[in-house]
Design an enzyme around this catalytic site. Structure first.
Site, short mmCIF file in Angstrom:
data_model
loop_
_atom_site.label_atom_id
_atom_site.label_comp_id
_atom_site.label_asym_id
_atom_site.label_seq_id
_atom_site.Cartn_x
_atom_site.Cartn_y
_atom_site.Cartn_z
N SER A 152 0.60 -1.20 0.01
CA SER A 152 0.10 -0.05 -0.04
C SER A 152 0.72 1.39 0.08
O SER A 152 2.13 1.29 0.86
CB SER A 152 -0.79 -0.03 1.23
OG SER A 152 -1.78 1.27 1.35
N TYR A 165 -1.24 -0.69 10.00
CA TYR A 165 -1.26 -0.88 8.56
C TYR A 165 -0.06 -0.43 7.56
O TYR A 165 0.37 -1.36 6.92
CB TYR A 165 -2.71 -0.15 8.16
CG TYR A 165 -2.84 -0.52 6.63
CD1 TYR A 165 -3.54 -1.64 6.14
CD2 TYR A 165 -2.67 0.36 5.69
CE1 TYR A 165 -4.07 -1.83 4.99
CE2 TYR A 165 -2.96 0.25 4.27
CZ TYR A 165 -3.69 -0.93 4.00
OH TYR A 165 -4.13 -1.16 2.71
N LYS A 169 2.16 -3.06 5.80
CA LYS A 169 2.45 -2.93 4.39
C LYS A 169 3.81 -2.74 3.83
O LYS A 169 4.13 -3.13 2.69
CB LYS A 169 1.39 -2.11 3.64
CG LYS A 169 -0.17 -2.45 3.86
CD LYS A 169 -0.50 -3.42 3.19
CE LYS A 169 -1.79 -3.87 3.09
NZ LYS A 169 -2.04 -5.16 2.45
#
Length: 304
Positions: A152, A165, A169
């Site tokens: 991401s 997150y 990622k």
């Protein structure tokens, strides 16, 4: 080049909705037999629902493809083994792993709880390791295989309220590169996609100010299916020389990303003291500093 995945067997995790569903559908259209892995949880990872995976399977069947469902979680070693075993039980082999499953537990860093951290790392980063590692034994034995991992821009660049997150990622990028290095001798490839798409995962983006509303309107144009062609290509033999790379599909654009390398150095014959670093090194090194930005600051939101 029709049916680029003919004769191959693919596992797509998180294939019940969004990007994962579109990848599973296109892989089936391109000739692959597909294991649809999805526990049917909410975006935050809660609950279970068999319906999303069943819907994906129905779409593939309607298009004349072949797919089976695995409802095992990616987040433990034992369940990941069962996901890969499902491919072997149903289709007799495994050729492709798409690590797409994910959850969100967004929280500003100084309020983030250990549970919010651990749950996101478990699904994204540990899950990508567990499923990849379960498949790696078979890839090594057959001297072939392809991994496609979902990273991401939140990890590659940064974002607000997503320490868990973002860490997962960018960790997936390191995992992918290590797999590419370690398994090249077995003709196994590993690449990352940092997708752009409006989905359940991006549906939490704030849309309160006029600027935020315009940004969300533009992102909503980026449908999940735009990511599927790149995933199919990276999984196919046409990408036999492509490994260890990071890509993004955005509407009708394709990006490839630079990767971290030294860009500036300074030398001092007698070594460095903290004071010397502040006085002499900092002015030079600062020329190579990157600005503190979030992903929305780096990309214009007028996709081609």
């Amino acid at each position: 080049m029709p049916n680029m995945l003919e004769g191959k067997v693919a596992i797509v995790t998180g294939a019940g909705n969004g990007i994962g569903r579109e990848i599973a559908i296109m892989m089936a259209q391109q000739g692959a037999k597909v294991i649809i892995n999805d526990v049917g949880a909410s975006v935050s990872g809660e609950g279970q629902d068999a319906t999303p995976a069943q819907q994906t399977k129905a779409i593939i069947a309607q298009n004349g493809g072949s797919a089976e469902i695995s409802a095992e979680s990616v987040a433990t070693w034992a369940s990941a083994q069962k996901i890969v075993q499902s491919a072997l039980d149903h289709f007799g082999r495994i050729d492709i792993v798409v690590n797409n499953a994910g959850i969100l537990r967004d929280q500003i860093f100084h309020r983030m709880t250990p549970e919010e951290w651990d749950s996101v790392i478990a699904v994204h980063l540990s899950g990508s390791f567990y499923v990849s590692r379960a498949a790696a034994t078979h890839f090594r034995q057959q001297q072939s295989g392809a991994f496609v991992h979902m990273s991401s821009t939140s990890g590659l660049i940064g974002n607000f309220g997503q320490a868990n997150y973002s860490a997962a990622k960018i960790g997936i990028v390191g995992l992918s590169k290590s797999i590419a290095l370690d398994m090249a001798r077995f003709n196994v490839r590993s690449n990352c996609i940092a997708p752009f798409a409006w989905s359940r995962m991006t549906g939490t983006i704030p849309a309160e100010t006029p600027e935020q509303k315009r940004r969300v309107e533009r992102i909503m144009q980026m449908t999940p299916d735009k990511n599927a062609p790149l995933a199919v290509f990276l999984a196919s033999d046409a990408a036999k020389d492509v490994t260890g790379q990071i890509f993004s599909p955005r509407m009708n654009e394709l990006f490839v990303y630079s990767q971290i390398r030294p860009i500036k150095s300074v030398h001092r014959e007698n070594g460095w003291t903290p004071e010397a670093i502040a006085e002499y090194a900092l002015p030079s090194l600062a020329q190579g500093f990157s600005k503190l930005e979030r992903s929305g600051d780096v990309f214009c939101w007028d996709p081609i």
